[in-house]
Scaffold this motif. Structure first.
Motif, PDB file in Angstrom:
ATOM      1  N   MET A 370       0.834  -1.182   0.000  1.00 21.74           N
ATOM      2  CA  MET A 370       0.000   0.000   0.000  1.00 21.74           C
ATOM      3  C   MET A 370       0.872   1.236   0.000  1.00 21.74           C
ATOM      4  O   MET A 370       1.770   1.367   0.822  1.00 21.74           O
ATOM      5  N   LYS A 371       0.604   2.142  -0.905  1.00 18.30           N
ATOM      6  CA  LYS A 371       1.297   3.421  -0.942  1.00 18.30           C
ATOM      7  C   LYS A 371       0.234   4.503  -1.065  1.00 18.30           C
ATOM      8  O   LYS A 371      -0.596   4.454  -1.961  1.00 18.30           O
ATOM      9  N   SER A 372       0.236   5.447  -0.156  1.00 17.59           N
ATOM     10  CA  SER A 372      -0.783   6.481  -0.130  1.00 17.59           C
ATOM     11  C   SER A 372      -0.143   7.833  -0.451  1.00 17.59           C
ATOM     12  O   SER A 372       0.426   8.477   0.423  1.00 17.59           O
ATOM     13  N   SER A 373      -0.219   8.217  -1.707  1.00 20.13           N
ATOM     14  CA  SER A 373       0.271   9.527  -2.150  1.00 20.13           C
ATOM     15  C   SER A 373       1.666   9.825  -1.628  1.00 20.13           C
ATOM     16  O   SER A 373       1.957  10.942  -1.212  1.00 20.13           O
ATOM     17  N   TRP A 374       2.509   8.815  -1.619  1.00 21.70           N
ATOM     18  CA  TRP A 374       3.906   8.976  -1.239  1.00 21.70           C
ATOM     19  C   TRP A 374       4.091   9.334   0.244  1.00 21.70           C
ATOM     20  O   TRP A 374       5.177   9.699   0.663  1.00 21.70           O
ATOM     21  N   GLN A 375       3.031   9.212   1.006  1.00 17.50           N
ATOM     22  CA  GLN A 375       3.120   9.566   2.414  1.00 17.50           C
ATOM     23  C   GLN A 375       3.364   8.337   3.296  1.00 17.50           C
ATOM     24  O   GLN A 375       4.139   8.378   4.240  1.00 17.50           O
ATOM     25  N   LEU A 376       2.689   7.251   2.977  1.00 21.37           N
ATOM     26  CA  LEU A 376       2.634   6.079   3.844  1.00 21.37           C
ATOM     27  C   LEU A 376       2.817   4.826   3.009  1.00 21.37           C
ATOM     28  O   LEU A 376       2.184   4.661   1.973  1.00 21.37           O
ATOM     29  N   GLU A 377       3.702   3.936   3.462  1.00 21.74           N
ATOM     30  CA  GLU A 377       4.014   2.725   2.714  1.00 21.74           C
ATOM     31  C   GLU A 377       3.956   1.518   3.645  1.00 21.74           C
ATOM     32  O   GLU A 377       4.540   1.530   4.725  1.00 21.74           O
ATOM     33  N   VAL A 378       3.240   0.481   3.224  1.00 17.57           N
ATOM     34  CA  VAL A 378       3.250  -0.804   3.912  1.00 17.57           C
ATOM     35  C   VAL A 378       3.587  -1.860   2.869  1.00 17.57           C
ATOM     36  O   VAL A 378       2.809  -2.085   1.935  1.00 17.57           O
ATOM     37  N   GLU A 379       4.754  -2.485   2.995  1.00 20.23           N
ATOM     38  CA  GLU A 379       5.171  -3.465   1.995  1.00 20.23           C
ATOM     39  C   GLU A 379       4.402  -4.782   2.154  1.00 20.23           C
ATOM     40  O   GLU A 379       3.846  -5.086   3.215  1.00 20.23           O
ATOM     41  N   SER A 380       4.388  -5.570   1.084  1.00 26.93           N
ATOM     42  CA  SER A 380       3.543  -6.760   1.010  1.00 26.93           C
ATOM     43  C   SER A 380       3.958  -7.866   1.964  1.00 26.93           C
ATOM     44  O   SER A 380       3.166  -8.761   2.263  1.00 26.93           O
ATOM     45  N   ASP A 381       5.195  -7.839   2.471  1.00 27.92           N
ATOM     46  CA  ASP A 381       5.619  -8.902   3.404  1.00 27.92           C
ATOM     47  C   ASP A 381       5.274  -8.573   4.852  1.00 27.92           C
ATOM     48  O   ASP A 381       5.576  -9.351   5.757  1.00 27.92           O
ATOM     49  N   CYS A 382       4.633  -7.432   5.094  1.00 32.05           N
ATOM     50  CA  CYS A 382       4.220  -7.074   6.454  1.00 32.05           C
ATOM     51  C   CYS A 382       2.834  -7.652   6.728  1.00 32.05           C
ATOM     52  O   CYS A 382       2.040  -7.864   5.817  1.00 32.05           O
ATOM     53  N   TYR A 383       2.523  -7.880   7.997  1.00 34.21           N
ATOM     54  CA  TYR A 383       1.212  -8.441   8.317  1.00 34.21           C
ATOM     55  C   TYR A 383       0.735  -7.932   9.673  1.00 34.21           C
ATOM     56  O   TYR A 383       1.529  -7.485  10.507  1.00 34.21           O
ATOM     57  N   GLY A 384      -0.593  -7.982   9.853  1.00 31.14           N
ATOM     58  CA  GLY A 384      -1.179  -7.486  11.083  1.00 31.14           C
ATOM     59  C   GLY A 384      -1.080  -5.982  11.218  1.00 31.14           C
ATOM     60  O   GLY A 384      -1.198  -5.444  12.323  1.00 31.14           O
ATOM     61  N   ILE A 385      -0.883  -5.263  10.107  1.00 33.52           N
ATOM     62  CA  ILE A 385      -0.778  -3.800  10.141  1.00 33.52           C
ATOM     63  C   ILE A 385      -2.170  -3.195  10.036  1.00 33.52           C
ATOM     64  O   ILE A 385      -2.932  -3.540   9.127  1.00 33.52           O
ATOM     65  N   LYS A 386      -2.512  -2.308  10.936  1.00 35.98           N
ATOM     66  CA  LYS A 386      -3.790  -1.613  10.886  1.00 35.98           C
ATOM     67  C   LYS A 386      -3.534  -0.129  10.616  1.00 35.98           C
ATOM     68  O   LYS A 386      -2.861   0.530  11.383  1.00 35.98           O
ATOM     69  N   VAL A 387      -4.104   0.347   9.509  1.00 38.47           N
ATOM     70  CA  VAL A 387      -3.977   1.743   9.158  1.00 38.47           C
ATOM     71  C   VAL A 387      -5.345   2.383   9.347  1.00 38.47           C
ATOM     72  O   VAL A 387      -6.290   2.079   8.613  1.00 38.47           O
ATOM     73  N   GLY A 388      -5.449   3.232  10.348  1.00 33.34           N
ATOM     74  CA  GLY A 388      -6.707   3.927  10.591  1.00 33.34           C
ATOM     75  C   GLY A 388      -6.791   5.200   9.791  1.00 33.34           C
ATOM     76  O   GLY A 388      -6.111   5.364   8.782  1.00 33.34           O
ATOM     77  N   ALA A 389      -7.606   6.126  10.246  1.00 31.70           N
ATOM     78  CA  ALA A 389      -7.749   7.406   9.556  1.00 31.70           C
ATOM     79  C   ALA A 389      -6.505   8.250   9.788  1.00 31.70           C
ATOM     80  O   ALA A 389      -6.085   8.473  10.926  1.00 31.70           O
ATOM     81  N   ASN A 390      -5.880   8.683   8.705  1.00 38.25           N
ATOM     82  CA  ASN A 390      -4.772   9.633   8.736  1.00 38.25           C
ATOM     83  C   ASN A 390      -5.150  10.801   7.840  1.00 38.25           C
ATOM     84  O   ASN A 390      -6.137  10.746   7.094  1.00 38.25           O
ATOM     85  N   TYR A 391      -4.376  11.856   7.881  1.00 39.95           N
ATOM     86  CA  TYR A 391      -4.692  13.063   7.135  1.00 39.95           C
ATOM     87  C   TYR A 391      -3.453  13.468   6.345  1.00 39.95           C
ATOM     88  O   TYR A 391      -2.345  13.462   6.872  1.00 39.95           O
ATOM     89  N   TYR A 392      -3.650  13.777   5.068  1.00 39.62           N
ATOM     90  CA  TYR A 392      -2.480  14.117   4.283  1.00 39.62           C
ATOM     91  C   TYR A 392      -2.794  15.167   3.244  1.00 39.62           C
ATOM     92  O   TYR A 392      -3.937  15.367   2.836  1.00 39.62           O
ATOM     93  N   ALA A 393      -1.752  15.861   2.837  1.00 38.88           N
ATOM     94  CA  ALA A 393      -1.837  16.809   1.740  1.00 38.88           C
ATOM     95  C   ALA A 393      -0.484  16.861   1.067  1.00 38.88           C
ATOM     96  O   ALA A 393       0.544  16.616   1.693  1.00 38.88           O
ATOM     97  N   LEU A 394      -0.469  17.148  -0.215  1.00 46.74           N
ATOM     98  CA  LEU A 394       0.785  17.276  -0.934  1.00 46.74           C
ATOM     99  C   LEU A 394       1.496  18.539  -0.515  1.00 46.74           C
ATOM    100  O   LEU A 394       2.699  18.601  -0.583  1.00 46.74           O
TER     101      LEU A 394
END
Length: 394
Positions: A370-394
């Motif tokens: 998962m990549k969210s507008s270059w702000q947040l990255e979770v690679e595919s070999d990670c597990y049990g990661i919970k991403v809640g509501a975050n706030y971002y802007a370019l």
């Protein structure tokens, strides 16, 4: 001043702490965007006062001069060694005290080393690859507070090594470091870890509060094999010179099988480091990074590599050269939520002005990359990661 005369109050630098928090609060308020409220700033942390006796020693009465020219290592050590077994306070008045780091200042249990706000411990130039200006080794119930410690990276006589630290804590229990400025270490501002030997002794119950660690060569702070470390209301900045170059590096050394367990980093300002703002590396469990401002680092804002269990929550993560937060290398069971991201991965896009509205992003991150507008990255070999509501802007 006689040994039994009044010394400065334990919280002599409370004004400095209030000033730091005021600045942090002002920064948070100025970054409110649109109608989205930023997370509330953490309350002021009161670091634990460690047990020690009532005896007071003034280093000037034991041969220390504080003129910046005289070697004061022996005088300060004599004052520490003169304390009874119940310990006490060793007071360092205003002045510049030259320290031979190859001999170091060795602390004892039940000791409070209290520097006047105008006191500076200045490391003598050396070619040694490893040293501590202040060395806490297998001791307990210790405080270090006030003034500043300045290393000798600008005057170092050799090129080898990376272990010249302003403060070293090894195999200790119940230590508080507070209200102090650490700078220009050949290695780290402060390094916390285990004492190695026939039996490995971890450091436990360490509190760091209202310190500034800046301009050091390797790390602002290293947290090695420890349990229960709290880092509050502090600044880690402008680390550069040798890798990793992080503001805070939580990384157990490779000796033995023990790990780092239970670390809290809260309300800290971590900025302009040559590496990552915060790095959580390998055998590390239960790390919480909360209500911090992490910005303008030349690596990731927060990088987790094979880390196990923790939170990145309520942080402001801006203008880092790589992702704001990255989970890689089988990192598991982390929650990333309520953070504000702005203009990270500047390596590719450059630093943008702070304009534009905030957008909420959510996602599980439990499977796939998962990549969210270059702000947040979770690679595919990670597990049990919970991403809640975050706030971002370019």
């Amino acid at each position: 001043m006689l040994d039994n005369e009044h010394v400065h109050a334990v919280h002599a630098n409370d004004a400095a702490r209030r000033q730091f928090l005021k600045k942090s609060s002002a920064a948070a308020a100025s970054l409110a965007l649109g109608t989205t409220a930023l997370p509330a700033l953490a309350s002021v942390y009161a670091p634990p006062v460690r047990k020690h006796g009532s005896t007071v020693r003034n280093v000037r009465n034991y041969g220390a001069v504080g003129d910046g020219a005289h070697d004061d290592t022996t005088g300060i050590q004599r004052a520490i060694d003169s304390l009874p077994s119940s310990g006490g306070t060793v007071f360092v008045p205003a002045g510049t005290y030259l320290i031979d780091v190859t001999r170091t200042i060795r602390l004892r249990s039940y000791t409070h080393l209290q520097l006047d706000p105008g006191a500076k411990l200045l490391a003598k130039a050396t070619s040694a690859s490893r040293y501590y200006v202040i060395n806490a080794y297998k001791v307990h119930d210790v405080e270090i507070s006030g003034g500043q410690i300045v290393g000798e990276r600008d005057r170092h006589l050799g090129t080898m090594g990376q272990w010249g630290h302003c403060i070293g804590i090894r195999g200790c229990t119940r230590v508080t470091v507070r209200d102090i400025r650490l700078s220009k270490g050949w290695g780290d501002g402060i390094s916390i870890g285990a004492a190695n030997g026939t039996t490995t002794v971890l450091s436990e119950n360490i509190a760091v509060a209202n310190i500034v660690s800046t301009g050091n060569r390797r790390q602002g702070m290293t947290i090695g094999r420890c349990r229960n470390v709290k880092v509050y209301d502090s600044e880690f900045s402008y680390t550069s010179g040798i890798k990793p170059g992080c503001g805070i590096d939580i990384e157990p050394d490779p000796f033995g099988t023990s790990l780092t367990d239970t670390v809290r980093i809260e309300n800290c300002w971590i900025h302009h480091n040559a590496g990552n703002g915060v790095q959580v590396y390998k055998t590390v469990r239960d790390v919480v990074v909360k209500a911090c401002t992490i910005e303008y680092n030349k690596g990731f804002g927060v990088l987790m590599l094979r880390a196990n269990t923790g939170y990145v929550v309520n942080c402001r993560i801006y203008h880092n050269r790589l992702y704001g937060v990255s989970a890689r290398d089988a990192t598991r069971y982390y929650q990333i939520s309520s953070n504000t991201f702005r203009n990270n991965k500047t390596l590719y896009f450059g630093v943008k002005s702070s304009t534009g509205s905030l957008t909420t992003i959510t996602g599980t991150g439990s499977s796939g990359s998962m990549k969210s507008s270059w702000q947040l990255e979770v690679e595919s070999d990670c597990y049990g990661i919970k991403v809640g509501a975050n706030y971002y802007a370019l």
